[in-house]
Scaffold this active site. Structure first.
Site, PDB file in Angstrom:
ATOM      1  N   ASP A  42      -8.612  -3.349   1.712  1.00 25.20           N
ATOM      2  CA  ASP A  42      -8.634  -2.573   2.972  1.00 25.20           C
ATOM      3  C   ASP A  42      -9.741  -3.111   4.087  1.00 25.20           C
ATOM      4  O   ASP A  42      -9.546  -2.650   5.260  1.00 25.20           O
ATOM      5  CB  ASP A  42      -8.918  -1.208   2.777  1.00 25.20           C
ATOM      6  CG  ASP A  42      -7.938  -0.494   1.871  1.00 25.20           C
ATOM      7  OD1 ASP A  42      -6.753  -0.957   1.863  1.00 25.20           O
ATOM      8  OD2 ASP A  42      -8.020   0.443   1.086  1.00 25.20           O
ATOM      9  N   ASP A  97       0.812  -0.956  -0.121  1.00 23.30           N
ATOM     10  CA  ASP A  97      -0.189   0.048  -0.127  1.00 23.30           C
ATOM     11  C   ASP A  97       0.769   1.223  -0.010  1.00 23.30           C
ATOM     12  O   ASP A  97       0.717   2.329  -0.778  1.00 23.30           O
ATOM     13  CB  ASP A  97      -0.838   0.072   1.196  1.00 23.30           C
ATOM     14  CG  ASP A  97      -2.328   0.297   1.134  1.00 23.30           C
ATOM     15  OD1 ASP A  97      -2.428   0.174  -0.253  1.00 23.30           O
ATOM     16  OD2 ASP A  97      -2.972   0.680   1.678  1.00 23.30           O
TER      17      ASP A  97
END
Length: 542
Positions: free
Chosen positions: A443, A390
């Site tokens: 997420d 990420d």
């Protein structure tokens, strides 16, 4: 579970997991403030590059509202529309405004063309001629950041300067030349500190993990009870089944955890390079397939809990290519397929996000039910890799690609579409800039795998809520996501990698609690409590 014996629905979900759900997007609200390290600030030239609303009025009637960008120099603009003055627009003569205009100005907004001299020269000339603001029309449809030249000293400019895209400038210029009375307002509204969309998105993410965790834990407990029943009267051959997974469940290994992140990175680069209208259409088809499977799985599981549907859920018919399928599944399938098709056809209407979220939540819950991490070691490897993934694709990728690859893909730039479908999204209801607050499936799924593991462990260990790990893992995830939204607002809407905040909270909490309670070794290796085998207890001791 051996993948070779996995049912078609599991294999399909795994394939879509690789393609869709390991896309972990930054939490976005849309940038209204743009930083620029290439053009550093200095006295008189230190404004942020902010987006500017430019509503226009033709002969007193409200017309099109354009969006421009404010300059590094000049005074800051009003943030509220009611304080912005409605001012007449006049054309510069000469058009480039590099020399004193021939027409006399008395507080009008002057519209000039870009080129032939610096932006600060244009602004100084316009201010000296009596203009109240300057609109500089770019030579392309994109916006350009107006900065001060390195050797310029006359940057004490007292009027605001805003750049407009070429098509907006041409439209305004055409209206003025047609002898219409054209006026504009210039203001740059600020985002609210908290938008209700972020609250609902937080509740959606936390609620999705909560539902998926309880479903996963319930399935694991039912499988354990069934296994204990079998072991009490089982032969020695059945003892070899201990430790196997219940049907339809796939455990992730350490190798596959690393491989998933590598595949996700490759797929992200492919999205970035091939982003176009047709490619988004392919993703929409894949999303509809996965969403239909998720919606069908969740619907069947929910309806099966009611006695009116027990018979339909327990009766099966053999279907070519699919094998044994329950009558309840056959009855619900057309509605799930129709729902996905209707969403795909009408996905550009204003409230289509509702259908996208329903399909997305169903897919996420199904994935968290089918995919499991067997122990804390695999969970640590998976989340650590996702944490680095990420950060790299949101921040570090700018060094090689000159823009954030993750943010470009999440927004669907150059595709003609409003972003990719692998997101949960809610419109920002009280934001003057509009847009959506979004969160990527990854997420939710990646930390959700760890949270679901914690509840399975608690139930099999017969721990109460406070003495277990699930409550604290769930709180940690909620706090991590909350911190993500705080960072989003502090950064004026710049996309934030959610896993940057979520992973330290969830994984750190789990590891710390495990070590304090003395369960870390068992959590790390075995991943489930030691359960006595009734069959072995019946054996005579030697």
């Amino acid at each position: 579970m051996d993948l070779n014996s996995a049912p078609w629905s599991v294999l399909l979900t795994l394939l879509l997991l690789l393609i869709l759900t390991f896309f972990s997007s930054p939490v976005l609200a849309g940038d209204i403030v743009h930083q620029d390290d290439v053009a550093p600030k200095r006295p008189g030239c230190e404004n942020n590059f902010v987006l500017v609303k430019v509503p226009t009025y033709i002969d007193g009637e409200e017309a099109i509202e354009y969006v421009g960008v404010g300059a590094r120099f000049g005074p800051t603009l009003e943030s509220k529309e009611k304080h912005a003055t409605n001012t007449k627009v006049t054309l510069a003569d000469p058009p480039d405004c590099c020399s004193k205009p021939k027409n006399k100005l008395t507080g009008e907004v002057i519209l000039v063309h870009r080129g032939n001299c610096s932006f600060t020269v244009k602004a100084n000339v316009a201010e000296g001629a009596g203009a109240s603001a300057i609109l500089i029309v770019n030579n392309s449809t994109e916006l350009f950041k107006m900065v001060c030249e390195a050797n310029q000293t006359d940057v004490d400019i007292g009027i605001p300067a805003v750049m407009l895209p070429q098509d907006a400038g041409e439209s305004l210029e055409g209206s003025v030349k047609n002898n219409s009375h054209v006026s504009v307002q210039l203001y740059s509204p600020k985002r609210p500190v908290v938008d209700i969309a972020e609250v609902f998105l937080w509740l959606m993410a936390v609620g999705t993990i909560l539902c998926a965790s309880y479903w996963s834990a319930w399935s694991a407990r039912e499988a354990a009870i069934e296994q204990d029943k079998l072991l009490k009267d089982a032969s020695d051959e059945i003892l070899t089944t201990e430790g196997t997974n219940p049907g339809g469940v796939v455990d992730i290994s350490t190798t596959s955890a690393i491989l998933f992140v590598v595949v996700a990175s490759c797929f992200l680069i492919m999205l970035y390079k091939l982003m176009s209208f047709w490619f988004i259409e392919v993703l929409v088809v894949l999303f509809c397939i996965g969403g239909t499977e998720g919606l069908l799985t969740c619907s069947v599981a929910l309806l099966s809990s009611f006695r009116w549907f027990e018979q339909a859920a327990g009766s099966f018919v053999k279907v070519p290519l699919l094998g044994a399928v329950s009558y309840l599944t056959l009855a619900i399938s057309p509605f799930c397929i129709a729902f996905a098709i209707v969403w795909a056809v009408f996905r550009r209407i204003s409230f289509a996000w509702i259908g996208q979220d329903i399909l997305g939540i169903a897919l996420i819950i199904t994935v968290l039910q089918i995919i499991r991490i067997p122990n804390l070691k695999v969970g640590t490897v998976l989340l650590s890799c996702a944490f680095l993934y990420d950060i790299f694709w949101v921040f570090v990728s700018k060094r090689w690609f000159h823009e954030s690859v993750m943010i470009v893909v999440a927004r669907g730039d150059n595709s003609g579409e409003d972003g990719i479908p692998m997101l949960l999204k809610i419109p920002r209801m009280f934001d003057p800039w509009g847009g959506f607050s979004i969160i990527g499936f990854g997420d939710i799924i990646l930390p959700g795998l760890l949270v679901a593991f914690s509840l399975r462990y608690d139930w099999l260990s017969k721990k109460n809520l406070r003495a277990g790990y699930f409550l604290w893992a769930m709180i940690a995830y909620g706090l991590g996501l909350l911190v993500t939204y705080v960072a989003l607002n502090l950064m004026d809407g710049h996309g934030q990698p959610a896993l940057l905040y979520i992973v330290p909270f969830t994984l750190g909490t789990f590891l710390t609690l495990g070590r304090r309670r003395g369960d870390l070794k068992n959590l790390w290796t075995r991943g489930e409590p030691q359960r006595p085998c009734p069959h072995i207890q019946l054996q005579p001791s030697e």
